[in-house]
Design an enzyme around this catalytic site. Structure first.
Site, mmCIF file in Angstrom:
data_model
loop_
_atom_site.group_PDB
_atom_site.id
_atom_site.type_symbol
_atom_site.label_atom_id
_atom_site.label_comp_id
_atom_site.label_asym_id
_atom_site.label_seq_id
_atom_site.Cartn_x
_atom_site.Cartn_y
_atom_site.Cartn_z
ATOM 1 N N HIS A 95 1.646 3.794 7.017
ATOM 2 C CA HIS A 95 1.003 4.731 6.107
ATOM 3 C C HIS A 95 1.413 6.163 6.410
ATOM 4 O O HIS A 95 1.916 6.462 7.489
ATOM 5 C CB HIS A 95 -0.520 4.600 6.186
ATOM 6 C CG HIS A 95 -1.056 3.468 5.364
ATOM 7 N ND1 HIS A 95 -2.380 3.137 5.347
ATOM 8 C CD2 HIS A 95 -0.457 2.588 4.543
ATOM 9 C CE1 HIS A 95 -2.568 2.105 4.541
ATOM 10 N NE2 HIS A 95 -1.404 1.751 4.048
ATOM 11 N N ASP A 110 -7.471 6.239 5.377
ATOM 12 C CA ASP A 110 -7.526 4.988 6.142
ATOM 13 C C ASP A 110 -8.713 4.855 7.070
ATOM 14 O O ASP A 110 -8.727 3.958 7.905
ATOM 15 C CB ASP A 110 -6.258 4.869 6.990
ATOM 16 C CG ASP A 110 -5.048 4.608 6.144
ATOM 17 O OD1 ASP A 110 -5.221 4.369 4.953
ATOM 18 O OD2 ASP A 110 -3.942 4.636 6.690
ATOM 19 N N SER A 126 0.813 -1.215 0.000
ATOM 20 C CA SER A 126 0.000 0.000 0.000
ATOM 21 C C SER A 126 0.845 1.263 0.000
ATOM 22 O O SER A 126 0.298 2.347 -0.131
ATOM 23 C CB SER A 126 -0.940 0.009 1.204
ATOM 24 O OG SER A 126 -0.195 -0.001 2.398
#
Lengths: 178, 189
Positions: free
Chosen positions: B95, B133, B55
């Protein structure tokens, strides 16, 4: 002592030490090679606020800001042999009346080649721009900045700022979509 | 072949075996000590993590090694790449921070947010994902400092792929562990 095991052990230890030293030298070299880019220009050409529904609670109202901006920057100095990619992002910075300091990314771009590092964009926000208090009414003007994150092939990630709006940009009144 | 090894083992005696076990255990213990020591210095529970998903491509690929720190006196900023673990999810996620909101302290009047605002609200997004997210937060509206394991400071490609390979092919793990254990027991030095 001169068993195959000992020899394999020695050779692999030698190789991995050499590799580690080499990688360390490469990652250190980017500190010496990197220069800060000249400051670019960022200006907001159009900004509008519309009410809408919140994502998670459909019956909760929330303001959404839509920003159009012009951006020019020359980020080629950030590329050296250890630069894998640049992560560029435009963020809005403002402090609202409640004293909350906000920093919201509204646009980003990944630059992977030096040829693409001359940035000239007339863009608008990629990501929703919301306020924690749900309303942009009474929120003081915001600064918009272009920041970058240099991501190396090996080594330390570095950050910096390449452009900033000259004056803070006020939020307009919320418009109804009727 | 094994008869030979057994013979040497019998010749060297119990003490030698015990010594080798001690050696083996001390290697394990020093590894653990280094890991925990690093954790103390960097203030994170896991100072080195392996990327498990795609990701964050093209920044990080599966198997890349990330070095984290989590200084207690530094706020998280947009663009920082954080590793976070929300309650209910068993795998930590790497992330990038998309939004930060430093809340002013509530209570006696309004105090301007300090750079070390204790209650900072964060929203993150993977570079390779199209949306933020929020769906990964298991019902939380925002991430907070207590969910963050650390932020990524350094990067080393590919090295962590060994652990992914060992997870994908458990036989490899057992072969490696067994081989190492056997070597430690038999090797005489």
């Amino acid at each position: 002592m001169h068993t195959i095991y000992a020899r394999v052990n020695n050779v692999s230890a030698m190789l991995s030490t050499c590799l580690m030293v080499l990688l360390g030298a490469v990652s250190l070299s980017s500190f010496l090679l990197t220069t800060t880019p000249p400051p670019g220009h960022l200006s907001v050409t159009n900004i509008k606020v519309f009410p809408g529904n919140a994502r998670r609670y459909a019956n909760k109202n929330q303001d959404f800001t839509f920003v159009n901006f012009n951006l020019t920057a020359d980020l080629t100095p950030l590329f050296n042999w250890n630069t894998k990619q640049l992560f560029l992002y435009v963020a809005a910075e403002y402090e609202n009346k409640q004293g909350t300091k906000n920093d919201v990314v509204i646009w980003d771009r990944i630059v992977r080649r030096k040829e693409d590092a001359q940035i000239s964009v007339a863009g608008r926000n990629k990501y929703v721009f919301r306020e924690v208090s749900a309303s942009f009414g009474d929120v003081p003007p915001a600064h918009y900045t272009l920041k970058y994150n240099v991501m190396p092939y090996v080594g330390v990630l570095t950050y910096g700022e390449a452009a900033r709006t000259v004056n803070p940009v006020p939020f307009p009144e919320s418009q109804d979509l009727s | 072949m094994f008869a030979d090894e057994l013979k040497t083992l019998r010749r060297l005696g119990v003490r030698h075996v015990l010594l080798q076990i001690l050696n083996f255990v001390s290697v394990l213990a020093s590894g653990l000590m280094i890991w925990k020591g690093l954790g103390l210095i960097t203030n994170t529970e896991s100072p080195i993590v392996v990327v498990l998903s795609g990701s964050m491509e093209p920044a990080f690929y599966r198997g890349d090694l990330l070095f984290l720190t989590n200084p207690p006196n530094q706020r998280y900023e947009t663009g920082d790449i954080t590793v976070y673990k929300v309650p209910g999810a068993d795998i930590p996620i790497v992330h990038r921070v998309l939004e930060t909101h430093d809340l002013a302290k509530r209570g006696k009047g309004l105090v301007p947010a300090s750079p070390l605002a204790p209650n900072q609200l964060l929203l993150t997004k993977g570079d390779n994902n199209h949306v933020d997210d929020l769906e990964l937060y298991q019902g939380l509206e925002w991430l907070e400092r207590k969910h963050i394991v650390g932020k990524v400071r350094g990067f080393l490609p590919y090295v962590g792929y060994v652990t992914i390979a060992m997870n994908d092919f458990p036989q490899l793990k057992y072969a490696l562990l067994g081989g190492l254990g056997l070597l430690a027991l038999i090797q005489r030095e």
